[in-house]
Scaffold this motif. Sequence first.
Motif, PDB file in Angstrom:
ATOM      1  N   UNK A 134       0.820  -1.211   0.000  1.00  0.00           N
ATOM      2  CA  UNK A 134       0.000   0.000   0.000  1.00  0.00           C
ATOM      3  C   UNK A 134       0.858   1.267   0.000  1.00  0.00           C
ATOM      4  N   UNK A 135       2.080   1.171   0.548  1.00  0.00           N
ATOM      5  CA  UNK A 135       2.972   2.326   0.534  1.00  0.00           C
ATOM      6  C   UNK A 135       3.826   2.429  -0.713  1.00  0.00           C
ATOM      7  N   UNK A 136       3.863   1.376  -1.516  1.00  0.00           N
ATOM      8  CA  UNK A 136       4.681   1.359  -2.733  1.00  0.00           C
ATOM      9  C   UNK A 136       5.375   0.023  -2.880  1.00  0.00           C
ATOM     10  N   UNK A 137       6.388  -0.212  -2.030  1.00  0.00           N
ATOM     11  CA  UNK A 137       7.083  -1.497  -2.044  1.00  0.00           C
ATOM     12  C   UNK A 137       8.381  -1.459  -2.819  1.00  0.00           C
ATOM     13  N   UNK A 138       9.480  -1.130  -2.119  1.00  0.00           N
ATOM     14  CA  UNK A 138      10.812  -1.035  -2.716  1.00  0.00           C
ATOM     15  C   UNK A 138      11.614  -2.272  -2.318  1.00  0.00           C
ATOM     16  N   UNK A 139      12.384  -2.829  -3.262  1.00  0.00           N
ATOM     17  CA  UNK A 139      13.191  -3.998  -2.929  1.00  0.00           C
ATOM     18  C   UNK A 139      14.188  -4.333  -4.012  1.00  0.00           C
ATOM     19  N   UNK A 140      14.759  -5.531  -3.912  1.00  0.00           N
ATOM     20  CA  UNK A 140      15.883  -5.912  -4.768  1.00  0.00           C
ATOM     21  C   UNK A 140      15.490  -6.326  -6.185  1.00  0.00           C
ATOM     22  N   UNK A 141      14.198  -6.258  -6.519  1.00  0.00           N
ATOM     23  CA  UNK A 141      13.762  -6.483  -7.900  1.00  0.00           C
ATOM     24  C   UNK A 141      13.004  -5.271  -8.444  1.00  0.00           C
ATOM     25  N   UNK A 142      13.183  -4.116  -7.804  1.00  0.00           N
ATOM     26  CA  UNK A 142      12.433  -2.916  -8.206  1.00  0.00           C
ATOM     27  C   UNK A 142      12.773  -2.460  -9.621  1.00  0.00           C
ATOM     28  N   UNK A 143      14.051  -2.468  -9.968  1.00  0.00           N
ATOM     29  CA  UNK A 143      14.433  -1.923 -11.267  1.00  0.00           C
ATOM     30  C   UNK A 143      13.969  -2.792 -12.443  1.00  0.00           C
ATOM     31  N   UNK A 144      14.057  -4.135 -12.366  1.00  0.00           N
ATOM     32  CA  UNK A 144      13.510  -4.924 -13.479  1.00  0.00           C
ATOM     33  C   UNK A 144      11.986  -5.031 -13.492  1.00  0.00           C
ATOM     34  N   UNK A 145      11.334  -5.110 -12.323  1.00  0.00           N
ATOM     35  CA  UNK A 145       9.907  -5.439 -12.271  1.00  0.00           C
ATOM     36  C   UNK A 145       9.015  -4.340 -11.690  1.00  0.00           C
ATOM     37  N   UNK A 146       9.602  -3.242 -11.206  1.00  0.00           N
ATOM     38  CA  UNK A 146       8.806  -2.163 -10.623  1.00  0.00           C
ATOM     39  C   UNK A 146       8.580  -2.347  -9.128  1.00  0.00           C
ATOM     40  N   UNK A 147       7.779  -1.448  -8.573  1.00  0.00           N
ATOM     41  CA  UNK A 147       7.416  -1.522  -7.151  1.00  0.00           C
ATOM     42  C   UNK A 147       6.423  -2.661  -6.929  1.00  0.00           C
ATOM     43  N   UNK A 148       6.260  -3.053  -5.673  1.00  0.00           N
ATOM     44  CA  UNK A 148       5.268  -4.084  -5.355  1.00  0.00           C
ATOM     45  C   UNK A 148       3.887  -3.640  -5.825  1.00  0.00           C
ATOM     46  N   UNK A 149       3.549  -2.372  -5.583  1.00  0.00           N
ATOM     47  CA  UNK A 149       2.212  -1.876  -5.957  1.00  0.00           C
ATOM     48  C   UNK A 149       2.006  -1.834  -7.469  1.00  0.00           C
ATOM     49  N   UNK A 150       3.093  -1.787  -8.242  1.00  0.00           N
ATOM     50  CA  UNK A 150       2.963  -1.786  -9.702  1.00  0.00           C
ATOM     51  C   UNK A 150       2.543  -3.151 -10.221  1.00  0.00           C
ATOM     52  N   UNK A 151       2.699  -4.176  -9.390  1.00  0.00           N
ATOM     53  CA  UNK A 151       2.336  -5.538  -9.761  1.00  0.00           C
ATOM     54  C   UNK A 151       1.014  -5.986  -9.140  1.00  0.00           C
ATOM     55  N   UNK A 152       0.339  -5.037  -8.490  1.00  0.00           N
ATOM     56  CA  UNK A 152      -0.963  -5.307  -7.869  1.00  0.00           C
ATOM     57  C   UNK A 152      -2.061  -5.282  -8.928  1.00  0.00           C
TER      58      UNK A 152
END
Length: 449
Positions: A134-152
């Motif tokens: 809900x806040x976005x979701x930053x992590x070690x696959x952000x650059x290839x796959x986007x934020x967690x919320x971008x995959x929602x």
Amino acid sequence: MKKAKLTGRIVTPEDSDYEQARTNNNLNNPKYPSVIVFCQKTKDVVNALKWARENNEPFRIRSGRHSYENFSLVNKGLVIDVSDMNDISVNLSEMTARIDAGANMGNVYRTLWEHGVTIPAGTESSVGVVGLTLGGGIGMLSRPFGLTCDNLIEIETVVASEHEGAQVIRANKQQHHDLFWASRGGGGGNFGIVTSLTFKLHAINEVSLFSITWGWDDFEVAFDAWQKWAPYTDKRLTSQIELKTKEVGEIVAQGEFIGTAAELKKLLRPLRKTGLPTSIWIKEVPYSKAIEFFDLPSGNQPAYRKRSGSFLERPFPYKAIQRMKEFLAHAPNSNTTIWQQSLRGAVGEIAPQHTAYYYRNAIIAQEYNTSWKKPKEEEQNIKWVENLRQALSPYTSGDYVNFPDRYIKDWHTAYYGRNFRRLREVKTKYDPYNVFQFQQSIPPIRKWL
């Protein structure tokens, strides 16, 4: 109309497990709820919200217990905890997963890995998937796959209802699309109680990891080389750097690459040739080992903590790098660090207004961290973080809503930028009476003074 009753696993101050039940990851600023309800199904959440409204009881929503400022707790009120709701169902034919809101990242990653898939998300295993997303979701696959919320793809959420007290709705690009927009970066606890999330999945197998360590004397050159390389290198590579205190005397850059170790070695040339690294290693591992590598067990243990953060939209000038070094030379303890993660890549391919997560143009997210052992050390630690944030503010933008800081006065702009007005419109539509509120919650328009 029949009176609402609390259902699920109920814990009160008289129960032997109350202390454990009320304790969050951050022991600073403790709270003592009157009742904690651990919901096992959506109906329990509905009943809890109805009960809170009928009894005019203040309440908060909790999942992974990682709210930095303990906004998920309340004194003398109700905590609606969804952590017992943690089922995960994977649909490989559609490459989707439906995940209950209470699942933590360790459980999510392990279950998805059994099917050879994943979602881009955070690193600490005890963090709840719902708050992170809900806040976005930053992590070690952000650059290839986007934020967690971008995959929602969709959320199921319990919202306040004028007649029934609470109702369950689904939000996606077709239904309640405005709430779906707000749920991708608008922060947890503002609009309702999310009970499940559906994500698109990514196939994953082997990945390559790296770690490069420098000594204190290479502080400036190591950080400068990393910041001018990390956001601009191959988008399959996401990296982080941790600047430790002078006492510890280490600068550590690490990252995860979807590709071979040989490819990664070439990409790392600018870092490998910088300063005099004390150690360099590159490994190709199953993705499950990468999850274990980046998990921080110490971050999952309750402790006295203070954190804040900001974004960089351009590289730090030399003066700002020196300011960081000065602060770390006079840190309150050896646990104090400044942490940064590279962005851009897929994160920057989405416009700032396309989701509630605003800082699409940022090149780096950074976090200021400290933890301490005794309550009397609180003041000096909090002061250090606050002074650092202010010292770096001429060179930074805003703050990540998942790194909340109660000392930020203009938090609405800091977290949401130009998206704040639209978030307030969504709040006004779905929660006009401000049922869901906490210290830095989004207010409906008619309530804002």
